[in-house]
Design a protein around this motif. Structure first.
Motif, PDB file in Angstrom:
ATOM      1  N   VAL A  59       0.840  -1.199   0.000  1.00 27.13           N
ATOM      2  CA  VAL A  59       0.000   0.000   0.000  1.00 27.13           C
ATOM      3  C   VAL A  59       0.871   1.243   0.000  1.00 27.13           C
ATOM      4  O   VAL A  59       0.602   2.214  -0.721  1.00 27.13           O
ATOM      5  CB  VAL A  59      -0.957  -0.003   1.208  1.00 27.13           C
ATOM      6  N   ARG A  60       1.924   1.245   0.804  1.00 30.73           N
ATOM      7  CA  ARG A  60       2.846   2.386   0.836  1.00 30.73           C
ATOM      8  C   ARG A  60       3.576   2.519  -0.494  1.00 30.73           C
ATOM      9  O   ARG A  60       3.740   3.634  -1.024  1.00 30.73           O
ATOM     10  CB  ARG A  60       3.846   2.203   1.983  1.00 30.73           C
ATOM     11  N   VAL A  61       4.003   1.421  -1.056  1.00 30.82           N
ATOM     12  CA  VAL A  61       4.694   1.460  -2.349  1.00 30.82           C
ATOM     13  C   VAL A  61       3.762   2.013  -3.424  1.00 30.82           C
ATOM     14  O   VAL A  61       4.167   2.823  -4.267  1.00 30.82           O
ATOM     15  CB  VAL A  61       5.193   0.053  -2.725  1.00 30.82           C
ATOM     16  N   LEU A  62       2.489   1.590  -3.396  1.00 27.65           N
ATOM     17  CA  LEU A  62       1.517   2.091  -4.356  1.00 27.65           C
ATOM     18  C   LEU A  62       1.328   3.599  -4.199  1.00 27.65           C
ATOM     19  O   LEU A  62       1.263   4.338  -5.189  1.00 27.65           O
ATOM     20  CB  LEU A  62       0.184   1.373  -4.169  1.00 27.65           C
ATOM     21  N   ALA A  63       1.253   4.066  -2.955  1.00 25.12           N
ATOM     22  CA  ALA A  63       1.077   5.497  -2.707  1.00 25.12           C
ATOM     23  C   ALA A  63       2.248   6.293  -3.288  1.00 25.12           C
ATOM     24  O   ALA A  63       2.054   7.338  -3.927  1.00 25.12           O
ATOM     25  CB  ALA A  63       0.948   5.754  -1.209  1.00 25.12           C
ATOM     26  N   GLU A  64       3.455   5.804  -3.080  1.00 27.94           N
ATOM     27  CA  GLU A  64       4.625   6.495  -3.609  1.00 27.94           C
ATOM     28  C   GLU A  64       4.607   6.519  -5.133  1.00 27.94           C
ATOM     29  O   GLU A  64       4.978   7.524  -5.760  1.00 27.94           O
ATOM     30  CB  GLU A  64       5.898   5.815  -3.102  1.00 27.94           C
ATOM     31  N   HIS A  65       4.166   5.425  -5.736  1.00 23.41           N
ATOM     32  CA  HIS A  65       4.091   5.352  -7.201  1.00 23.41           C
ATOM     33  C   HIS A  65       3.042   6.328  -7.742  1.00 23.41           C
ATOM     34  O   HIS A  65       3.286   7.016  -8.749  1.00 23.41           O
ATOM     35  CB  HIS A  65       3.755   3.929  -7.634  1.00 23.41           C
ATOM     36  N   ILE A  66       1.883   6.398  -7.082  1.00 22.30           N
ATOM     37  CA  ILE A  66       0.813   7.302  -7.519  1.00 22.30           C
ATOM     38  C   ILE A  66       1.288   8.745  -7.496  1.00 22.30           C
ATOM     39  O   ILE A  66       1.092   9.510  -8.449  1.00 22.30           O
ATOM     40  CB  ILE A  66      -0.435   7.121  -6.620  1.00 22.30           C
ATOM     41  N   VAL A  67       1.938   9.138  -6.406  1.00 19.98           N
ATOM     42  CA  VAL A  67       2.394  10.526  -6.275  1.00 19.98           C
ATOM     43  C   VAL A  67       3.506  10.833  -7.272  1.00 19.98           C
ATOM     44  O   VAL A  67       3.506  11.899  -7.908  1.00 19.98           O
ATOM     45  CB  VAL A  67       2.861  10.779  -4.825  1.00 19.98           C
ATOM     46  N   ALA A  68       4.452   9.935  -7.420  1.00 21.81           N
ATOM     47  CA  ALA A  68       5.559  10.173  -8.355  1.00 21.81           C
ATOM     48  C   ALA A  68       5.050  10.275  -9.790  1.00 21.81           C
ATOM     49  O   ALA A  68       5.509  11.134 -10.562  1.00 21.81           O
ATOM     50  CB  ALA A  68       6.585   9.052  -8.233  1.00 21.81           C
ATOM     51  N   SER A  69       4.097   9.413 -10.163  1.00 17.37           N
ATOM     52  CA  SER A  69       3.546   9.446 -11.522  1.00 17.37           C
ATOM     53  C   SER A  69       2.791  10.747 -11.774  1.00 17.37           C
ATOM     54  O   SER A  69       2.893  11.349 -12.850  1.00 17.37           O
ATOM     55  CB  SER A  69       2.613   8.251 -11.747  1.00 17.37           C
ATOM     56  N   ALA A  70       2.021  11.177 -10.756  1.00 15.78           N
ATOM     57  CA  ALA A  70       1.267  12.425 -10.900  1.00 15.78           C
ATOM     58  C   ALA A  70       2.207  13.626 -11.020  1.00 15.78           C
ATOM     59  O   ALA A  70       1.966  14.544 -11.811  1.00 15.78           O
ATOM     60  CB  ALA A  70       0.327  12.603  -9.707  1.00 15.78           C
ATOM     61  N   ALA A  71       3.281  13.621 -10.234  1.00 19.02           N
ATOM     62  CA  ALA A  71       4.246  14.721 -10.294  1.00 19.02           C
ATOM     63  C   ALA A  71       4.923  14.770 -11.656  1.00 19.02           C
ATOM     64  O   ALA A  71       5.114  15.856 -12.237  1.00 19.02           O
ATOM     65  CB  ALA A  71       5.277  14.571  -9.190  1.00 19.02           C
ATOM     66  N   GLU A  72       5.295  13.617 -12.202  1.00 19.81           N
ATOM     67  CA  GLU A  72       5.924  13.567 -13.520  1.00 19.81           C
ATOM     68  C   GLU A  72       4.948  14.055 -14.594  1.00 19.81           C
ATOM     69  O   GLU A  72       5.329  14.788 -15.513  1.00 19.81           O
ATOM     70  CB  GLU A  72       6.375  12.144 -13.823  1.00 19.81           C
TER      71      GLU A  72
END
Length: 292
Positions: A59-72
């Motif tokens: 769940v934490r890994v998914l959260a980090e991926h969601i935020v990083a993808s949105a920022a990019e």
């Protein structure tokens, strides 16, 4: 003084990505920094797994991926917009409401990750729009409304004592977009109105139309003087306000309405017109609160 950021909730959904795109464009127009916020209760799982010596939860890994993808995605859309991110251990609505205390504008998608496709509006968007103490935009609508091709903003004109902040927001938006501001005041004749009233001696409909026009004059006077370059089109129309605004939203890039916020009231505070627009408008909807 540093301007408060524009804050958008991100969750990896298609609606959330549309909200990111809209928020980037809005931040660029207004010269604001953009803050991408993802809220998750991952720490409940992280703490339990840490005690067992296990690795970080998915769940934490998914959260980090969601935020990083949105920022990019945001940086690709407009590299000149300053972007920051945050992952908060909280329920999404609570997190965004808290962030709204230090925001120029909160932005959400129309539906969240995992919510049923048949829903017209997700629970987070409704809760934030109905409780926040800063303006909230729910990004929804058809392709033309999302793309901003109409070059027209629609303001639903409420009463002067509860709509001042919505008017100021609408004029700022119209000025930033260099577009036309349509201000609409809907009126109706009560079904059982007495024609014995002195003001109704001539014609009931004419009386209500003139009253609506006078209220528009009062509502817009100060803002028009302060923004002389904004093109304003004033309209009074007979009909239910919610239906009138939903119909006209098909030719708008943004529809703006005010909302009362009673101090000390903890529940949802949103009127019928705003509620209907949030579910049915053909373009993004901004709800601007005003304390009464």
């Amino acid at each position: 003084m540093t301007e408060l950021p524009l804050i958008v909730g991100v969750d990896g959904s298609d609606a959330g990505l549309a909200a990111v795109d809209w928020a980037v464009d809005e931040a660029a127009r207004l010269g604001l920094p953009l803050r991408l916020v993802h809220a998750s209760l991952w720490e409940r799982y992280e703490g339990a797994l840490a005690l067992r010596g296990q690795e970080r939860p998915s769940v934490r890994v998914l959260a980090e991926h969601i935020v990083a993808s949105a920022a990019e995605r945001a940086r690709r859309r407009n590299p000149d917009v300053t972007v920051s991110t945050a992952i908060l251990a909280s329920e999404p609505a609570d997190a965004l409401l808290g962030e709204g205390n230090n925001a120029s504008l909160l932005v959400t998608g129309s539906r969240g990750r995992g919510e049923l496709r048949g829903l017209l509006l997700g629970s987070v968007g409704l809760a934030v729009a109905a409780r926040a103490h800063c303006p909230v935009t729910v990004v929804r609508g058809d392709g033309a409304g999302l793309a901003g091709t109409h070059e027209r903003i629609l303001l639903g004109a409420g009463n002067p004592d509860t709509s001042g902040d919505a008017v100021r927001f609408a004029f700022r938006e119209a000025e930033a977009r260099a577009c036309t501001l349509d201000v609409v005041r809907a009126w109706r004749c009560p079904a059982h109105e007495s024609v014995d009233h002195p003001a109704l001696a001539v014609e009931p409909a004419r009386h209500h139309e003139e009253r609506a026009s006078a209220l528009l004059d009062e509502l817009l006077r100060e803002a028009m003087a302060g923004h002389p370059d904004v093109r304003v089109r004033r309209t009074t129309v007979e009909g239910p306000p919610a239906k009138v605004l939903v119909d006209r939203s098909a030719a708008a890039d943004l529809v703006i309405v005010g909302a009362r916020r009673r101090v000390g009231h903890l529940g949802l505070q949103i009127g019928r017109v705003s509620h209907t627009l949030l579910h049915h408008a053909r373009c993004p909807v901004t709800v601007v609160p005003q304390r009464v």
